[in-house]
Design a protein around this motif. Sequence first.
Motif, PDB file in Angstrom:
ATOM      1  N   MET A 152       0.844  -1.184   0.000  1.00  0.00           N
ATOM      2  CA  MET A 152       0.000   0.000   0.000  1.00  0.00           C
ATOM      3  C   MET A 152       0.887   1.245   0.000  1.00  0.00           C
ATOM      4  N   THR A 153       0.584   2.190  -0.885  1.00  0.00           N
ATOM      5  CA  THR A 153       1.371   3.412  -0.993  1.00  0.00           C
ATOM      6  C   THR A 153       0.875   4.454   0.002  1.00  0.00           C
ATOM      7  N   THR A 154       1.801   5.042   0.725  1.00  0.00           N
ATOM      8  CA  THR A 154       1.450   6.102   1.674  1.00  0.00           C
ATOM      9  C   THR A 154       0.954   7.329   0.916  1.00  0.00           C
ATOM     10  N   GLY A 155      -0.124   7.923   1.408  1.00  0.00           N
ATOM     11  CA  GLY A 155      -0.666   9.113   0.779  1.00  0.00           C
ATOM     12  C   GLY A 155       0.189  10.335   1.040  1.00  0.00           C
ATOM     13  N   ARG A 156       0.043  11.308   0.186  1.00  0.00           N
ATOM     14  CA  ARG A 156       0.777  12.561   0.368  1.00  0.00           C
ATOM     15  C   ARG A 156       0.074  13.445   1.391  1.00  0.00           C
ATOM     16  N   ILE A 157       0.877  14.267   2.051  1.00  0.00           N
ATOM     17  CA  ILE A 157       0.379  15.179   3.078  1.00  0.00           C
ATOM     18  C   ILE A 157       0.734  16.599   2.660  1.00  0.00           C
ATOM     19  N   ILE A 158      -0.278  17.435   2.517  1.00  0.00           N
ATOM     20  CA  ILE A 158      -0.066  18.862   2.276  1.00  0.00           C
ATOM     21  C   ILE A 158      -0.215  19.537   3.630  1.00  0.00           C
ATOM     22  N   VAL A 195      -7.775  11.181  -3.617  1.00  0.00           N
ATOM     23  CA  VAL A 195      -8.762  11.546  -2.597  1.00  0.00           C
ATOM     24  C   VAL A 195      -8.006  12.167  -1.429  1.00  0.00           C
ATOM     25  N   TYR A 196      -8.409  13.378  -1.057  1.00  0.00           N
ATOM     26  CA  TYR A 196      -7.782  14.089   0.055  1.00  0.00           C
ATOM     27  C   TYR A 196      -8.800  14.357   1.149  1.00  0.00           C
ATOM     28  N   PHE A 197      -8.314  14.381   2.388  1.00  0.00           N
ATOM     29  CA  PHE A 197      -9.113  14.728   3.554  1.00  0.00           C
ATOM     30  C   PHE A 197      -8.490  15.946   4.219  1.00  0.00           C
ATOM     31  N   HIS A 198      -9.327  16.904   4.618  1.00  0.00           N
ATOM     32  CA  HIS A 198      -8.852  18.079   5.347  1.00  0.00           C
ATOM     33  C   HIS A 198      -8.953  17.784   6.835  1.00  0.00           C
ATOM     34  N   LEU A 199      -7.815  17.732   7.516  1.00  0.00           N
ATOM     35  CA  LEU A 199      -7.771  17.521   8.961  1.00  0.00           C
ATOM     36  C   LEU A 199      -7.225  18.785   9.616  1.00  0.00           C
ATOM     37  N   SER A 200      -8.033  19.360  10.492  1.00  0.00           N
ATOM     38  CA  SER A 200      -7.676  20.612  11.143  1.00  0.00           C
ATOM     39  C   SER A 200      -7.502  20.408  12.638  1.00  0.00           C
ATOM     40  N   VAL A 201      -6.466  21.007  13.199  1.00  0.00           N
ATOM     41  CA  VAL A 201      -6.255  20.903  14.637  1.00  0.00           C
ATOM     42  C   VAL A 201      -7.418  21.550  15.392  1.00  0.00           C
ATOM     43  N   ASP A 202      -8.020  22.599  14.819  1.00  0.00           N
ATOM     44  CA  ASP A 202      -9.184  23.231  15.463  1.00  0.00           C
ATOM     45  C   ASP A 202     -10.352  22.259  15.571  1.00  0.00           C
ATOM     46  N   ASP A 203     -10.552  21.439  14.535  1.00  0.00           N
ATOM     47  CA  ASP A 203     -11.638  20.455  14.577  1.00  0.00           C
ATOM     48  C   ASP A 203     -11.397  19.417  15.672  1.00  0.00           C
ATOM     49  N   PHE A 204     -10.142  19.052  15.882  1.00  0.00           N
ATOM     50  CA  PHE A 204      -9.835  18.105  16.956  1.00  0.00           C
ATOM     51  C   PHE A 204     -10.127  18.726  18.319  1.00  0.00           C
ATOM     52  N   HIS A 205      -9.760  19.993  18.482  1.00  0.00           N
ATOM     53  CA  HIS A 205     -10.055  20.674  19.750  1.00  0.00           C
ATOM     54  C   HIS A 205     -11.565  20.752  19.990  1.00  0.00           C
ATOM     55  N   ALA A 206     -12.331  20.937  18.927  1.00  0.00           N
ATOM     56  CA  ALA A 206     -13.785  21.061  19.066  1.00  0.00           C
ATOM     57  C   ALA A 206     -14.439  19.764  19.526  1.00  0.00           C
ATOM     58  N   MET A 247      -3.910   8.254   8.703  1.00  0.00           N
ATOM     59  CA  MET A 247      -4.684   8.435   7.473  1.00  0.00           C
ATOM     60  C   MET A 247      -3.793   8.298   6.242  1.00  0.00           C
ATOM     61  N   ALA A 248      -2.616   8.903   6.285  1.00  0.00           N
ATOM     62  CA  ALA A 248      -1.703   8.827   5.144  1.00  0.00           C
ATOM     63  C   ALA A 248      -1.151   7.416   4.976  1.00  0.00           C
ATOM     64  N   GLU A 249      -0.881   6.743   6.087  1.00  0.00           N
ATOM     65  CA  GLU A 249      -0.273   5.402   6.027  1.00  0.00           C
ATOM     66  C   GLU A 249      -1.107   4.418   5.222  1.00  0.00           C
ATOM     67  N   VAL A 250      -2.432   4.562   5.266  1.00  0.00           N
ATOM     68  CA  VAL A 250      -3.295   3.625   4.531  1.00  0.00           C
ATOM     69  C   VAL A 250      -3.669   4.148   3.146  1.00  0.00           C
ATOM     70  N   GLY A 251      -2.978   5.199   2.686  1.00  0.00           N
ATOM     71  CA  GLY A 251      -3.117   5.630   1.311  1.00  0.00           C
ATOM     72  C   GLY A 251      -3.943   6.871   1.060  1.00  0.00           C
ATOM     73  N   ASN A 252      -4.456   7.500   2.108  1.00  0.00           N
ATOM     74  CA  ASN A 252      -5.240   8.716   1.925  1.00  0.00           C
ATOM     75  C   ASN A 252      -4.338   9.930   1.747  1.00  0.00           C
ATOM     76  N   VAL A 275       6.752  11.755  13.579  1.00  0.00           N
ATOM     77  CA  VAL A 275       5.697  10.780  13.272  1.00  0.00           C
ATOM     78  C   VAL A 275       5.207  10.807  11.825  1.00  0.00           C
ATOM     79  N   LEU A 276       5.465  11.884  11.083  1.00  0.00           N
ATOM     80  CA  LEU A 276       4.977  11.958   9.710  1.00  0.00           C
ATOM     81  C   LEU A 276       6.069  11.516   8.729  1.00  0.00           C
ATOM     82  N   PRO A 277       5.692  10.872   7.630  1.00  0.00           N
ATOM     83  CA  PRO A 277       6.686  10.407   6.644  1.00  0.00           C
ATOM     84  C   PRO A 277       7.257  11.597   5.869  1.00  0.00           C
TER      85      PRO A 277
END
Length: 197
Positions: A1-7, A32-43, A73-78, A98-100
């Motif tokens: 499985m290819t690790t996904g890119r992280i912007i 396919v990209y997912f937007h992960l925000s630290v603010d959303d985690f705090h919420a 999320m990136a490790e499984v290809g997202n 922790v990030l590739p």
Amino acid sequence: MTTGRIIFLNGTSSSGKSSIAHELLDVLDDAVYFHLSVDDFHAMRTKRALDPERLDAALRRTRMGFHRSVAAMAEVGNGVIVDHVLSEPWRLLDCLSVLPSDKVLFVGVRCPLEELTRRERARGDRPPGLAAHQYGLVHQHGDYDLECDSGTADPRECARQIRRALSRFPERTAFARLRDRYLSENALPAAPDRRRP
């Protein structure tokens, strides 16, 4: 499985990171990209009041969990678009650990202080002076793959700049250079700054 890119978008509060992330979700059509925000985690955290010491510990755990969620999320290809504020040295060091590094496009989102202050006032949902406090801190590491000026370019244009940078993804990323600089010297994450998030 290819690790996904992280912007990885790093900038002060009100610099436009979330707006750029939303535009990226629209303009990136190769994965396919997912937007992960630290603010959303705090919420998602419990709303009950915590004493300052427990709150500091909870904030640190939240950010560490956020970093590891991005990695998972990136490790499984997202593909992942990260929206973060690296205003404390330990946050960057934790991300580097922790990030590739070969999959991270590190983007500095800059904006003039006057415009940040104007946006902060207009939003009304941030403590006054938060962006000014973060202004001299978030870019201290001094190395990016790309920098966007959200004071002169709108979110759509910033997203297009990032899409172009992805098409010529660097062989040696800023994250790889920063990892060599900081982690090879056995640098340890600094204690969180208790004055402001």
